[in-house]
Design a protein around this motif. Structure first.
Motif, PDB file in Angstrom:
ATOM      1  N   LYS A 159       0.835  -1.207   0.000  1.00 42.72           N
ATOM      2  CA  LYS A 159       0.000   0.000   0.000  1.00 42.72           C
ATOM      3  C   LYS A 159       0.868   1.254   0.000  1.00 42.72           C
ATOM      4  CE  LYS A 159      -4.198  -1.798   2.173  1.00 42.72           C
ATOM      5  NZ  LYS A 159      -5.129  -1.652   3.325  1.00 42.72           N
ATOM      6  N   ALA A 160       1.949   1.209   0.796  1.00 46.27           N
ATOM      7  CA  ALA A 160       2.851   2.364   0.836  1.00 46.27           C
ATOM      8  C   ALA A 160       3.496   2.604  -0.524  1.00 46.27           C
ATOM      9  CB  ALA A 160       3.922   2.146   1.898  1.00 46.27           C
ATOM     10  N   ALA A 161       3.872   1.521  -1.208  1.00 52.69           N
ATOM     11  CA  ALA A 161       4.476   1.652  -2.535  1.00 52.69           C
ATOM     12  C   ALA A 161       3.475   2.241  -3.519  1.00 52.69           C
ATOM     13  CB  ALA A 161       4.963   0.291  -3.021  1.00 52.69           C
ATOM     14  N   LYS A 162       2.229   1.803  -3.445  1.00 56.90           N
ATOM     15  CA  LYS A 162       1.202   2.326  -4.347  1.00 56.90           C
ATOM     16  C   LYS A 162       0.917   3.793  -4.065  1.00 56.90           C
ATOM     17  CE  LYS A 162      -1.003  -2.152  -5.107  1.00 56.90           C
ATOM     18  NZ  LYS A 162      -2.210  -2.991  -4.856  1.00 56.90           N
ATOM     19  N   ARG A 163       0.941   4.172  -2.774  1.00 56.44           N
ATOM     20  CA  ARG A 163       0.753   5.586  -2.431  1.00 56.44           C
ATOM     21  C   ARG A 163       1.873   6.431  -3.022  1.00 56.44           C
ATOM     22  NH1 ARG A 163      -0.726   3.878   2.786  1.00 56.44           N
ATOM     23  NH2 ARG A 163       1.363   4.392   3.544  1.00 56.44           N
ATOM     24  N   LEU A 164       3.103   5.934  -2.911  1.00 52.89           N
ATOM     25  CA  LEU A 164       4.241   6.683  -3.448  1.00 52.89           C
ATOM     26  C   LEU A 164       4.183   6.754  -4.971  1.00 52.89           C
ATOM     27  CD1 LEU A 164       6.791   8.190  -2.786  1.00 52.89           C
ATOM     28  CD2 LEU A 164       8.044   6.035  -2.768  1.00 52.89           C
ATOM     29  N   LEU A 165       3.753   5.674  -5.618  1.00 52.77           N
ATOM     30  CA  LEU A 165       3.591   5.697  -7.081  1.00 52.77           C
ATOM     31  C   LEU A 165       2.594   6.770  -7.489  1.00 52.77           C
ATOM     32  CD1 LEU A 165       3.574   1.926  -8.118  1.00 52.77           C
ATOM     33  CD2 LEU A 165       5.053   3.702  -9.058  1.00 52.77           C
ATOM     34  N   LYS A 166       1.480   6.840  -6.761  1.00 51.89           N
ATOM     35  CA  LYS A 166       0.454   7.834  -7.073  1.00 51.89           C
ATOM     36  C   LYS A 166       0.976   9.248  -6.843  1.00 51.89           C
ATOM     37  CE  LYS A 166      -4.414   8.848  -6.211  1.00 51.89           C
ATOM     38  NZ  LYS A 166      -5.621   8.465  -5.437  1.00 51.89           N
ATOM     39  N   LYS A 167       1.753   9.414  -5.752  1.00 46.78           N
ATOM     40  CA  LYS A 167       2.306  10.732  -5.433  1.00 46.78           C
ATOM     41  C   LYS A 167       3.289  11.200  -6.507  1.00 46.78           C
ATOM     42  CE  LYS A 167       4.931  13.127  -1.818  1.00 46.78           C
ATOM     43  NZ  LYS A 167       5.616  12.973  -0.509  1.00 46.78           N
ATOM     44  N   ARG A 168       4.050  10.245  -7.050  1.00 41.64           N
ATOM     45  CA  ARG A 168       5.078  10.599  -8.028  1.00 41.64           C
ATOM     46  C   ARG A 168       4.565  10.572  -9.467  1.00 41.64           C
ATOM     47  NH1 ARG A 168      10.150  10.516  -5.889  1.00 41.64           N
ATOM     48  NH2 ARG A 168      11.036  10.338  -7.970  1.00 41.64           N
ATOM     49  N   ALA A 169       3.282  10.326  -9.643  1.00 36.52           N
ATOM     50  CA  ALA A 169       2.723  10.246 -10.994  1.00 36.52           C
ATOM     51  C   ALA A 169       2.975  11.540 -11.763  1.00 36.52           C
ATOM     52  CB  ALA A 169       1.229   9.965 -10.919  1.00 36.52           C
ATOM     53  N   ARG A 170       3.339  11.406 -12.996  1.00 35.62           N
ATOM     54  CA  ARG A 170       3.568  12.516 -13.926  1.00 35.62           C
ATOM     55  C   ARG A 170       4.740  13.427 -13.552  1.00 35.62           C
ATOM     56  NH1 ARG A 170      -1.897  12.076 -13.800  1.00 35.62           N
ATOM     57  NH2 ARG A 170      -2.097  13.612 -12.167  1.00 35.62           N
ATOM     58  N   ARG A 171       5.566  13.005 -12.586  1.00 31.85           N
ATOM     59  CA  ARG A 171       6.718  13.840 -12.231  1.00 31.85           C
ATOM     60  C   ARG A 171       7.687  13.955 -13.406  1.00 31.85           C
ATOM     61  NH1 ARG A 171       9.742  13.601  -6.479  1.00 31.85           N
ATOM     62  NH2 ARG A 171       7.636  14.260  -5.943  1.00 31.85           N
ATOM     63  N   GLU A 172       7.935  12.838 -14.067  1.00 33.35           N
ATOM     64  CA  GLU A 172       8.813  12.850 -15.235  1.00 33.35           C
ATOM     65  C   GLU A 172       8.233  13.736 -16.339  1.00 33.35           C
ATOM     66  OE1 GLU A 172       9.947   9.739 -18.800  1.00 33.35           O
ATOM     67  OE2 GLU A 172       9.760   8.936 -16.770  1.00 33.35           O
ATOM     68  N   GLN A 173       6.920  13.644 -16.546  1.00 29.16           N
ATOM     69  CA  GLN A 173       6.262  14.437 -17.584  1.00 29.16           C
ATOM     70  C   GLN A 173       6.389  15.933 -17.299  1.00 29.16           C
ATOM     71  OE1 GLN A 173       2.104  13.475 -17.925  1.00 29.16           O
ATOM     72  NE2 GLN A 173       1.697  15.092 -19.376  1.00 29.16           N
ATOM     73  N   ARG A 174       6.190  16.311 -16.028  1.00 30.33           N
ATOM     74  CA  ARG A 174       6.292  17.734 -15.674  1.00 30.33           C
ATOM     75  C   ARG A 174       7.723  18.241 -15.832  1.00 30.33           C
ATOM     76  NH1 ARG A 174       2.976  16.000 -11.350  1.00 30.33           N
ATOM     77  NH2 ARG A 174       4.751  16.051  -9.927  1.00 30.33           N
ATOM     78  N   HIS A 175       8.692  17.414 -15.442  1.00 34.40           N
ATOM     79  CA  HIS A 175      10.101  17.820 -15.564  1.00 34.40           C
ATOM     80  C   HIS A 175      10.483  18.006 -17.038  1.00 34.40           C
ATOM     81  CE1 HIS A 175      14.353  18.111 -14.567  1.00 34.40           C
ATOM     82  NE2 HIS A 175      14.607  17.191 -15.478  1.00 34.40           N
ATOM     83  N   ALA A 176      10.068  17.061 -17.894  1.00 34.96           N
ATOM     84  CA  ALA A 176      10.392  17.161 -19.322  1.00 34.96           C
ATOM     85  C   ALA A 176       9.727  18.386 -19.941  1.00 34.96           C
ATOM     86  CB  ALA A 176       9.947  15.894 -20.047  1.00 34.96           C
ATOM     87  N   ALA A 177       8.483  18.665 -19.542  1.00 33.65           N
ATOM     88  CA  ALA A 177       7.790  19.846 -20.081  1.00 33.65           C
ATOM     89  C   ALA A 177       8.488  21.131 -19.659  1.00 33.65           C
ATOM     90  CB  ALA A 177       6.337  19.855 -19.612  1.00 33.65           C
ATOM     91  N   ASN A 178       8.978  21.179 -18.427  1.00 33.08           N
ATOM     92  CA  ASN A 178       9.687  22.366 -17.957  1.00 33.08           C
ATOM     93  C   ASN A 178      10.971  22.582 -18.756  1.00 33.08           C
ATOM     94  OD1 ASN A 178      10.180  24.531 -15.922  1.00 33.08           O
ATOM     95  ND2 ASN A 178      11.914  23.236 -15.388  1.00 33.08           N
ATOM     96  N   VAL A 179      11.717  21.493 -19.005  1.00 35.05           N
ATOM     97  CA  VAL A 179      12.937  21.599 -19.819  1.00 35.05           C
ATOM     98  C   VAL A 179      12.602  22.099 -21.222  1.00 35.05           C
ATOM     99  CG1 VAL A 179      14.793  20.273 -20.897  1.00 35.05           C
ATOM    100  CG2 VAL A 179      14.187  19.843 -18.513  1.00 35.05           C
ATOM    101  N   ASN A 180      11.547  21.557 -21.823  1.00 32.16           N
ATOM    102  CA  ASN A 180      11.167  21.968 -23.171  1.00 32.16           C
ATOM    103  C   ASN A 180      10.725  23.425 -23.219  1.00 32.16           C
ATOM    104  OD1 ASN A 180      11.758  19.549 -24.437  1.00 32.16           O
ATOM    105  ND2 ASN A 180       9.713  18.715 -24.166  1.00 32.16           N
TER     106      ASN A 180
END
Length: 386
Positions: free
Chosen positions: A234-255
């Motif tokens: 459950k803790a792993a799933k919570r962390l997955l949900k919390k980190r969702a789209r982090r990569e997408q937001r970082h890439a968009a900021n770089v672009n």
């Protein structure tokens, strides 16, 4: 020029429940309308309205909300048809295309629902909105946004706004009609932009953005997701949900940063911008299995779209050129040979002996092609002599 501005709603508990119920009801209704449309061969919007409007009203949707649901469904089928026609879903008979054509379009429970000015009003000075829900109109729903976004809303908001739910939060995405500057009629040249994975962007003016940092970030996020998914607690799933789209937001900021630098340079020097037309490159390129992740996470289309809208706002001419042979042709003597490309980073012309960075050479070729495309376009607009 149409741009969007996103604001975050800060509803009270009862307001959040009403907004969530409204989105669920509207998207359930959209799924039903989609099934009806699919059964009747996707009729025109007016015909679809005759089949579904009364039932939508009976489900508790207001008149405007019902109209928006019908239009949303019809627009979704129009988009699907355009993607099929453009070949984005593969050839006729392909597994992906057959799957898309064989069943009705469905909508997620939290998918966007459009609102016009009859259903949504903004109180910008107070920082609140009044929005119609299935339970009635919700007044005084607070929102938060940056000062730049608030200025954009105040000066340019026009048309519909979309209500969406994301990770338990509610957002309004407002359409703004921003006037663009007149295009420079006689650019002093063109800034060629070579897009890549090892280097995100390389321009003919000497600006180069290495992709090492972004690629490392993507690899780190991928490895972390893999570990958390394998753990499955459950803790792993919570962390997955919390980190969702982090990569997408970082890439968009770089672009955003890269595109702003490119457009600012072109505006300051009075030049236009030439980009490669990379449409369909993922389906054309054949790579090893370990290289496919990098190719399919490459955000060249997003970077190009950021450059395009920023260039329109700044009045900078932008053209797309054919990328064929830009990496194999010498920018000095125009000799084309496969052996010119020694490795990923090195270009050595077999004819004139020019040695340079491969991406710098490609960007200069793109700049030259950009000038040719621009001149050809100008000549085609000149009226024939009487």
């Amino acid at each position: 020029m149409k741009l969007v501005t996103q604001v975050k709603l800060l509803p009270e508990a009862d307001q959040a429940a009403a907004l969530r119920s409204t989105l669920r009801t509207a998207n359930e209704a959209a799924c039903w309308v989609s099934a009806v449309a699919f059964e009747h061969g996707v009729p025109r919007e007016y015909e679809l309205r005759k089949h579904t409007y009364a039932e939508l009203k009976a489900r508790g949707l207001g008149a405007q909300a019902s109209q928006h649901v019908i239009k949303k469904v019809r627009d979704a089928y129009t988009t699907l048809k355009a993607n099929i026609r453009a070949g984005n879903l593969g050839r006729p008979g392909s597994k992906r295309r057959v799957k898309a054509e064989s069943k009705p379009i469905t909508f997620r429970p939290e998918a966007a629902q459009p609102y016009d000015d009859r259903c949504l009003s903004w109180q910008l000075d107070a920082g609140t909105v009044s929005i119609r829900a299935t339970a009635g109109r919700l007044k005084g729903v607070r929102f938060a946004c940056s000062s730049e976004a608030l200025k954009m809303l105040r000066e340019h908001r026009q048309g519909e706004s979309d209500l969406i739910e994301r990770d338990g939060g509610f957002y309004l995405i407002a359409t703004c009609d921003v006037p663009s500057k007149p295009l420079t009629e006689r650019p002093a040249g063109f800034v060629g932009v070579d897009l890549g994975i090892a280097n995100i962007a390389t321009t003919s003016t000497g600006y180069r953005v290495a992709g090492r940092g972004l690629n490392r970030h993507r690899k780190r996020q991928f490895d972390l997701r893999k570990k958390l998914q394998a753990k499955g607690t459950k803790a792993a799933k919570r962390l997955l949900k919390k980190r969702a789209r982090r990569e997408q937001r970082h890439a968009a900021n770089v672009n955003h940063i890269v595109s702003k630098t490119i457009v600012t340079t072109a505006e300051r020097t009075g030049q236009g911008i030439a980009l490669e037309d990379l449409t369909g490159i993922r389906s054309r390129v054949r790579l090893r299995k370990d290289q496919r992740t990098s190719l399919h996470s490459w955000g060249f289309a997003q970077l190009a779209s950021f450059v395009e809208y920023k260039a329109k706002r700044a009045g900078v001419p932008l053209v797309y050129v054919d990328p064929a042979y830009t990496s194999l042709q010498c920018s000095q003597c125009l000799h084309i040979e496969r052996k010119n490309r020694v490795d990923q980073a090195t270009f050595a012309c077999r004819s004139c002996g020019t040695v340079t960075h491969a991406d710098d050479n490609a960007s200069r070729n793109i700049a030259r092609k950009g000038e040719a495309v621009w001149l050809a376009g100008r000549e085609s607009r000149v009226p024939a002599p009487a």
